[in-house]
Design an enzyme around this catalytic site. Sequence first.
Site, short mmCIF file in Angstrom:
data_model
loop_
_atom_site.label_atom_id
_atom_site.label_comp_id
_atom_site.label_asym_id
_atom_site.label_seq_id
_atom_site.Cartn_x
_atom_site.Cartn_y
_atom_site.Cartn_z
N ASP A 248 -15.15 -4.43 9.04
CA ASP A 248 -15.04 -3.77 10.34
C ASP A 248 -13.60 -3.83 10.81
O ASP A 248 -12.83 -4.73 10.45
CB ASP A 248 -15.95 -4.47 11.35
CG ASP A 248 -16.15 -3.66 12.62
OD1 ASP A 248 -15.85 -2.45 12.61
OD2 ASP A 248 -16.62 -4.23 13.63
N GLY B 214 0.81 -1.21 0.00
CA GLY B 214 0.00 0.00 0.00
C GLY B 214 0.84 1.26 0.00
O GLY B 214 2.01 1.25 0.42
N MET B 215 0.25 2.35 -0.47
CA MET B 215 0.94 3.63 -0.50
C MET B 215 0.83 4.37 0.83
O MET B 215 1.64 5.25 1.12
CB MET B 215 0.36 4.52 -1.61
CG MET B 215 0.54 3.96 -3.01
SD MET B 215 -0.17 5.10 -4.23
CE MET B 215 0.08 4.15 -5.74
#
Length: 577
Positions: free
Chosen positions: A374, A323-324
């Site tokens: 969640d 992820g970035m």
Amino acid sequence: MVQSAPASEIAALILRGFDAYREQFREITDGARARFEQAQWQEAQRASAQRINLYEEKVAETVAGLRAGLADSELLDVERWPIIKSAYIAQIDLRLDDELAETWFNSIFCGLFSHDNISDGTMFVHTTRPSLRAHARAPYTRTYRPGGDLRQALEKIFDDYRFDVPYDDRERDLERIDALLHSNLPDWVCKDPDLAIELIGSVFYRNKGAYLVGRLFTPDEQWPLVFPLLHREGHGIQFDTVITDEAEVSIIFSFTRSYFMVDVPVPAELVAFLKRLLPGKHLAELYTSIGFYKQGKSEFYRALINHLATTDDRFVMAPGVRGMVMSVFTLPGFNTVFKIIKDRFNPSKSVDHATVIQKYQLVKNHDRVGRLADTQQFADFRFPVSKFEPECLAELLEVAPSTVVVEGDVVLIRHCWTERRMTPLNIYLENASEAQTREALNDYGLAIKQLAAANIFPGDMLLKNFGVTRHGRVVFYDYDEICYLTEVNFRYIPEPRFPEDEMSSEPWYSVGPNDVFPEEFPRFLFVDLDQRRLFAKLHGNLYDAKYWQGLQQQIREGKVIDVFPYRRQETPEQLLK
């Protein structure tokens, strides 16, 4: 004025705060029936968010009261807290919600002390409560014995679960439910003279639905049983369908759903009953599903430390594209991912740390319509260095040195979220058959549409940001660009002014910060041309700005759009032919 107080009095003050929380929790929950009967759908959404925020509000209120009434030298003397804990145990011993009271005590302690002081002597790291207490229980279920006449038992159920709004068409629903049960169950079940139906006495409410939850059982077998009820405004209450498949009932109680509003006199008893229906669900998930998400957090933590203590499992980086904004790691044998915010983001990302935290809180409070995972937020996790694969620890220290710190032989993680582990959709599609690809891409489109109907725009809709659950459902889990659908300006790409415009690397039109051009989605979302063409056939309207603008208009008009957590079955006419 601060004064000295015995341990029993401090324990009583903590318990008084818990009672105030439980009273208000019950008050919000008890209003669910009236909201359902009066079709107050927006009020139901507000009540859900209010109840989620209630816990932290009441903890802060209780901590402030303790600080105001007691000297720091007395309140913050950690040596006194084992005595306070013992006094508290005595005071909660006969309660029917004692396990929740333990978690409340932990929250108050953590509100007063840093996590350096956590131990089983000062807190309830492990519960002191037996899973099933011997003292008297309130009757919680209703049992019906058809004796070969299922229709008569159903009539009694309809009578016992009446509302202040009449049924739309009682006779039609009775015929339908009777036919569905005969259709869904093995032939012999409905005729078995020993068949029994057991339903939880309290009705489960969520969004625009109400649910009767229980089981069918014979001496040898059992099936979960759920009756979803709807209130069609101007028509009345109707039994929408009946569900007896464990996988489908599991989805209704999924980690991707909002929490139920249900009267729970004895939480442990209700959770134990649900566990019998859904043995694949962890206690943490079941407590969370009925609104006790802090208890779910406690149960999760206990399961985690037990797993680490009893296995050789070690943390590794989670599979998938890095992820970035977030770095994600996992335990191979524990069905959870741990997400931390990186110190520095990719330049293409315009968010900051505070914004990311706000986005996760938005998801916590919003209707997740079965399409948002969640999360639980944790501070100051401590794990042995030996529980990390060296490559994993090195990467975490490199990308988030302000969050991940090595202190001797312990790794301190100052802040993280936990989330159910899923197979990233892009990885799932790499190995999917033609039929699986079609099903997954169809559900991917449905996920986007259902989120939009709930006023959620995912932002970054790349395949890698969606996961596939064990039930094959597609769920969004990357929240750093999530926003309300009504905040987005959906536009058509203007016609080029000159032929040269189409060849330019820069757009020939202005682009605002909230502008989105759905026409760009095909190229942006799909590198694989076959997948691109298939998705266009399945959900081509997502590429049209007018589709999104139409949803925005409905939301602004106050419409709460139906999203069902179950497959809707045949109409009565189709089934009864």
